[in-house]
Design a protein around this motif. Structure first.
Motif, PDB file in Angstrom:
ATOM      1  N   THR A 138       0.829  -1.205   0.000  1.00 22.06           N
ATOM      2  CA  THR A 138       0.000   0.000   0.000  1.00 22.06           C
ATOM      3  C   THR A 138       0.860   1.252   0.000  1.00 22.06           C
ATOM      4  OG1 THR A 138      -1.812  -1.113   1.162  1.00 22.06           O
ATOM      5  CG2 THR A 138      -1.741   1.284   1.298  1.00 22.06           C
ATOM      6  N   ASN A 163      -1.857  -5.486  -7.662  1.00 25.11           N
ATOM      7  CA  ASN A 163      -3.268  -5.527  -7.287  1.00 25.11           C
ATOM      8  C   ASN A 163      -3.876  -6.906  -7.578  1.00 25.11           C
ATOM      9  OD1 ASN A 163      -5.995  -4.409  -6.672  1.00 25.11           O
ATOM     10  ND2 ASN A 163      -6.290  -4.742  -8.855  1.00 25.11           N
ATOM     11  N   ALA A 176      -6.672  -1.668  -2.154  1.00 20.28           N
ATOM     12  CA  ALA A 176      -7.426  -1.422  -3.381  1.00 20.28           C
ATOM     13  C   ALA A 176      -7.687   0.070  -3.567  1.00 20.28           C
ATOM     14  CB  ALA A 176      -8.745  -2.192  -3.345  1.00 20.28           C
ATOM     15  N   VAL A 179      -4.607   1.748  -4.820  1.00 20.92           N
ATOM     16  CA  VAL A 179      -4.430   1.411  -6.245  1.00 20.92           C
ATOM     17  C   VAL A 179      -5.247   2.372  -7.101  1.00 20.92           C
ATOM     18  CG1 VAL A 179      -4.974  -0.312  -8.009  1.00 20.92           C
ATOM     19  CG2 VAL A 179      -3.842  -1.018  -5.893  1.00 20.92           C
ATOM     20  N   SER A 199      -7.792  -3.922 -14.240  1.00 20.42           N
ATOM     21  CA  SER A 199      -7.516  -3.877 -12.805  1.00 20.42           C
ATOM     22  C   SER A 199      -8.623  -3.147 -12.052  1.00 20.42           C
ATOM     23  CB  SER A 199      -6.175  -3.180 -12.574  1.00 20.42           C
ATOM     24  OG  SER A 199      -5.860  -3.124 -11.202  1.00 20.42           O
ATOM     25  N   ILE A 203     -11.546  -4.557  -9.219  1.00 23.95           N
ATOM     26  CA  ILE A 203     -11.854  -3.943  -7.922  1.00 23.95           C
ATOM     27  C   ILE A 203     -13.352  -3.643  -7.830  1.00 23.95           C
ATOM     28  CG2 ILE A 203     -11.503  -1.905  -6.472  1.00 23.95           C
ATOM     29  CD1 ILE A 203      -8.633  -1.772  -7.561  1.00 23.95           C
TER      30      ILE A 203
END
Length: 239
Positions: A138, A163, A176, A179, A199, A203
Motif C-alpha cells: 500500500t 493488485n 485497493a 491502487v 484492474s 476492484i
C-alpha cells in the motif's frame, strides 16, 4: 599623494576583508560537508544494524533529511535498504527470518515517495512486486502515485500486477483504494490503458472490498471511458 595613499589603504582593507569572508565561507562549507558525511556514515551504520531500534533511529534521521531537502546518495541507498528489509535483504537464524519488519519497510516507502526520482521509483517498483505485506505494498503504490513517473507504462503495469496478486492472496480494501488513487494520478500518462481498466474492473466487482471502494472504481471506469471517447473524437477530427 595622501589621497592615493588613502585609496591604496582602503583597497588593501577591502581585499583583506574579502579574503577573511572567503576563508570563513570555505571553512563553513568544509565543516558542512564534513557534518554531512558523518551523518551519512551514522545513517548507513544504523540502517545496516541488526537491531530493529537502530533502524527506527535511521528512519528518524532520514525523515529529517527528506523534510529539509538534503537527501544524499548514501541516504537513498539507506532508504532502499530499509524498504527491502526482510525481503530483498534477509537475515536468518536456523532458517528463521529475523529481520521481517513491515512497519520499517512501509515507512521507508513513504519517504521514498517524497524524493521523486528514477532511483526512488525503481526501489518502490521492486518492493511493490516482491513484498507480500499489504501495508508495505500500500505504501509503495501510494508513493508511486505521488512520484507520478510512468515511462512506457512500467508503473501502471506494476500496480496492476500487484493488485491482481493481492486480490487473490489477501484482498484488502485499503490497498485497493490506494491502487485506485494511484491510477487517478497517473491516468493521463498511461499509453495503453487496457491493464489499468481490467484492474479497476476487478476492484469494482470484488465484493471482498467495501462498497465505497467499489463505487470509486466504477466512477474511475466512467472517467476512463469518457477520456477515451474524447481522445477518439480528437483523432477523428484531426484526420
Amino acid at each position: 599623494m595622501k589621497s592615493l595613499k588613502r585609496v591604496a589603504g582602503t583597497a588593501c582593507a577591502l581585499l583583506l576583508s574579502f579574503s577573511l569572508v572567503a576563508q570563513e565561507k570555505s571553512e563553513t562549507s568544509a565543516e558542512s560537508e564534513y557534518l554531512s558525511s558523518v551523518e551519512d556514515v551514522v545513517i548507513t551504520e544504523l540502517a545496516n544494524s541488526e537491531e530493529r531500534d537502530n533502524k527506527l533511529v535511521a528512519l528518524q534521521y532520514l525523515e529529517n533529511a527528506v523534510e529539509e531537502g538534503r537527501v544524499s546518495p548514501d541516504m537513498m541507498v539507506a532508504l532502499d535498504h530499509l524498504a527491502g528489509e526482510g525481503v530483498s535483504s534477509q537475515s536468518r537464524t536456523g532458517g528463521r527470518l529475523m529481520n521481517n519488519y513491515p512497519d520499517i519497510r512501509a515507512r521507508a516507502c513513504e519517504l521514498l515517495g517524497k524524493v521523486p526520482s528514477e532511483e526512488s521509483k525503481t526501489s518502490l517498483t521492486k518492493i511493490a512486486l516482491a513484498d507480500n505485506e499489504p501495508m508495505v505494498i500500500t505504501a509503495a503504490i501510494r508513493s508511486l502515485g505521488d512520484i507520478g513517473m510512468n515511462e512506457n507504462d512500467d508503473v501502471v503495469n506494476t500496480i496492476a500486477w500487484a493488485n491482481k496478486k493481492n486480490a487473490v492472496l489477501n484482498p484488502t480494501s485499503s490497498l485497493a483504494l490506494e491502487v485506485l488513487i494511484a491510477y487517478e494520478k497517473i491516468a493521463d500518462s498511461v499509453q495503453d490503458k487496457s491493464a489499468m481498466i481490467q484492474s479497476v474492473g476487478q476492484i469494482a466487482t470484488n465484493y471482498h472490498y467495501v462498497k465505497p471502494v467499489r463505487d470509486r472504481a466504477l466512477a474511475l471506469l466512467k472517467t476512463l471511458q469518457s477520456s477515451g471517447s474524447n481522445s477518439d473524437k480528437k483523432k477523428n477530427e484531426g484526420k
